[in-house]
Design a protein around this motif. Sequence first.
Motif, PDB file in Angstrom:
ATOM      1  N   GLU A  44     -30.588 129.379  15.121  1.00 37.43           N
ATOM      2  CA  GLU A  44     -31.115 128.486  16.152  1.00 37.43           C
ATOM      3  C   GLU A  44     -31.101 129.170  17.512  1.00 37.43           C
ATOM      4  O   GLU A  44     -32.029 128.985  18.321  1.00 37.43           O
ATOM      5  CB  GLU A  44     -30.285 127.203  16.190  1.00 37.43           C
ATOM      6  N   LEU A  45     -30.079 129.964  17.781  1.00 40.29           N
ATOM      7  CA  LEU A  45     -30.020 130.727  19.033  1.00 40.29           C
ATOM      8  C   LEU A  45     -31.192 131.689  19.120  1.00 40.29           C
ATOM      9  O   LEU A  45     -31.870 131.772  20.156  1.00 40.29           O
ATOM     10  CB  LEU A  45     -28.699 131.494  19.116  1.00 40.29           C
ATOM     11  N   ASP A  46     -31.451 132.413  18.043  1.00 41.36           N
ATOM     12  CA  ASP A  46     -32.585 133.339  18.008  1.00 41.36           C
ATOM     13  C   ASP A  46     -33.896 132.599  18.263  1.00 41.36           C
ATOM     14  O   ASP A  46     -34.748 133.049  19.039  1.00 41.36           O
ATOM     15  CB  ASP A  46     -32.619 134.045  16.649  1.00 41.36           C
ATOM     16  N   LYS A  47     -34.055 131.461  17.636  1.00 38.26           N
ATOM     17  CA  LYS A  47     -35.280 130.670  17.786  1.00 38.26           C
ATOM     18  C   LYS A  47     -35.470 130.193  19.226  1.00 38.26           C
ATOM     19  O   LYS A  47     -36.577 130.280  19.777  1.00 38.26           O
ATOM     20  CB  LYS A  47     -35.228 129.472  16.835  1.00 38.26           C
ATOM     21  N   ARG A  48     -34.402 129.714  19.842  1.00 32.74           N
ATOM     22  CA  ARG A  48     -34.524 129.092  21.162  1.00 32.74           C
ATOM     23  C   ARG A  48     -34.729 130.093  22.295  1.00 32.74           C
ATOM     24  O   ARG A  48     -35.334 129.750  23.318  1.00 32.74           O
ATOM     25  CB  ARG A  48     -33.290 128.224  21.441  1.00 32.74           C
ATOM     26  N   ILE A  49     -34.226 131.322  22.153  1.00 36.06           N
ATOM     27  CA  ILE A  49     -34.382 132.264  23.267  1.00 36.06           C
ATOM     28  C   ILE A  49     -35.781 132.857  23.335  1.00 36.06           C
ATOM     29  O   ILE A  49     -36.169 133.418  24.352  1.00 36.06           O
ATOM     30  CB  ILE A  49     -33.348 133.418  23.210  1.00 36.06           C
ATOM     31  N   ARG A  50     -36.549 132.749  22.252  1.00 38.84           N
ATOM     32  CA  ARG A  50     -37.849 133.425  22.180  1.00 38.84           C
ATOM     33  C   ARG A  50     -38.788 133.046  23.321  1.00 38.84           C
ATOM     34  O   ARG A  50     -39.551 133.885  23.810  1.00 38.84           O
ATOM     35  CB  ARG A  50     -38.517 133.136  20.835  1.00 38.84           C
ATOM     36  N   LEU A  53     -38.054 135.175  26.741  1.00 40.49           N
ATOM     37  CA  LEU A  53     -37.964 136.634  26.763  1.00 40.49           C
ATOM     38  C   LEU A  53     -39.030 137.266  27.649  1.00 40.49           C
ATOM     39  O   LEU A  53     -40.192 136.846  27.637  1.00 40.49           O
ATOM     40  CB  LEU A  53     -38.091 137.185  25.338  1.00 40.49           C
ATOM     41  N   ASN A  54     -38.624 138.277  28.404  1.00 41.23           N
ATOM     42  CA  ASN A  54     -39.583 139.046  29.199  1.00 41.23           C
ATOM     43  C   ASN A  54     -40.487 139.872  28.276  1.00 41.23           C
ATOM     44  O   ASN A  54     -40.054 140.305  27.204  1.00 41.23           O
ATOM     45  CB  ASN A  54     -38.845 139.997  30.142  1.00 41.23           C
ATOM     46  N   PRO A  55     -41.721 140.121  28.692  1.00 44.09           N
ATOM     47  CA  PRO A  55     -42.603 140.968  27.876  1.00 44.09           C
ATOM     48  C   PRO A  55     -42.059 142.388  27.762  1.00 44.09           C
ATOM     49  O   PRO A  55     -41.477 142.919  28.707  1.00 44.09           O
ATOM     50  CB  PRO A  55     -43.928 140.954  28.659  1.00 44.09           C
ATOM     51  N   ALA A 110     -44.548 138.113  17.460  1.00 38.83           N
ATOM     52  CA  ALA A 110     -43.618 137.723  18.524  1.00 38.83           C
ATOM     53  C   ALA A 110     -44.368 137.555  19.844  1.00 38.83           C
ATOM     54  O   ALA A 110     -45.235 138.362  20.184  1.00 38.83           O
ATOM     55  CB  ALA A 110     -42.516 138.770  18.666  1.00 38.83           C
ATOM     56  N   LYS A 111     -44.036 136.512  20.591  1.00 43.13           N
ATOM     57  CA  LYS A 111     -44.771 136.193  21.815  1.00 43.13           C
ATOM     58  C   LYS A 111     -44.499 137.172  22.950  1.00 43.13           C
ATOM     59  O   LYS A 111     -45.293 137.281  23.884  1.00 43.13           O
ATOM     60  CB  LYS A 111     -44.439 134.764  22.263  1.00 43.13           C
ATOM     61  N   HIS A 112     -43.390 137.896  22.888  1.00 41.44           N
ATOM     62  CA  HIS A 112     -43.037 138.796  23.997  1.00 41.44           C
ATOM     63  C   HIS A 112     -43.469 140.236  23.738  1.00 41.44           C
ATOM     64  O   HIS A 112     -43.169 141.118  24.540  1.00 41.44           O
ATOM     65  CB  HIS A 112     -41.529 138.739  24.266  1.00 41.44           C
ATOM     66  N   THR A 113     -44.183 140.503  22.642  1.00 34.93           N
ATOM     67  CA  THR A 113     -44.555 141.876  22.294  1.00 34.93           C
ATOM     68  C   THR A 113     -46.066 142.080  22.350  1.00 34.93           C
ATOM     69  O   THR A 113     -46.809 141.405  21.641  1.00 34.93           O
ATOM     70  CB  THR A 113     -44.058 142.240  20.883  1.00 34.93           C
ATOM     71  N   PRO A 114     -46.548 143.003  23.172  1.00 43.72           N
ATOM     72  CA  PRO A 114     -47.978 143.320  23.183  1.00 43.72           C
ATOM     73  C   PRO A 114     -48.330 144.205  21.994  1.00 43.72           C
ATOM     74  O   PRO A 114     -47.445 144.797  21.360  1.00 43.72           O
ATOM     75  CB  PRO A 114     -48.149 144.093  24.490  1.00 43.72           C
ATOM     76  N   LYS A 115     -49.596 144.306  21.672  1.00 45.74           N
ATOM     77  CA  LYS A 115     -50.014 145.208  20.602  1.00 45.74           C
ATOM     78  C   LYS A 115     -49.710 146.644  21.030  1.00 45.74           C
ATOM     79  O   LYS A 115     -49.882 147.007  22.190  1.00 45.74           O
ATOM     80  CB  LYS A 115     -51.494 145.017  20.285  1.00 45.74           C
TER      81      LYS A 115
END
Length: 220
Positions: A44-50, A53-55, A110-115
Amino acid sequence: IVLNVRWYCRYPLSYRDLEEMMAERGVEVDHSTLNRWVLKFAPELDKRIRLFLNPTNDSWRVDETYIEVKGAWKYLYRAVDSMGNTLDFMLSAKRDGKAAARFFRKVLKAKHTPKPRVITVDKNAAYPVAVEALKADETLAAETELRQSKYLNNIIEQDHRNIKRLTKPMMGFGSFNTARQTLRGIEAMSMIRKGQVKGISQGDSVSQGKFIEELFGISA
């Protein structure tokens, strides 16, 4: 509960260490209860911090390390950017092209990772197979460079050490699912420790603790 989960995932402690530490504070809690707390709240911690997160940047460093599960070695795929920020991670029973491709797909979601502009890996033959498969279905851009260089991958190999330092007191995991759930909390705390959360500085353990309390709705 959150304090114990945070400590277990942040420092090289066993459940019995935490049991003794809580006893010193006048709190009686069995090590088996601590185990249940971690397995429930670490993911749950992993899920909530997403969302916070900075790019990261577009230079990936990818490698896998070994994790002991029921007396056998499994593979923890991990990726960081050129600054050492964690992109993502994945525990796998196998170490082959399919597993590597599955990991790359997870990182890309992942939302914080660019291609990636470039992906640096070691000489593992599975990585070129995975990258070619992802380029073939246009998951990766054709111009994405795959760079096989052990020297340039030192940054991810150094990053493994923190994870191994934390898992060592655990003396192996009893099941694949237990390992996967616990590692999600360890990796989440690693990202927080590195300063990857928006507004939280690296090394500011007080603010990091308060951030986690706020994530779980705990008021001061």
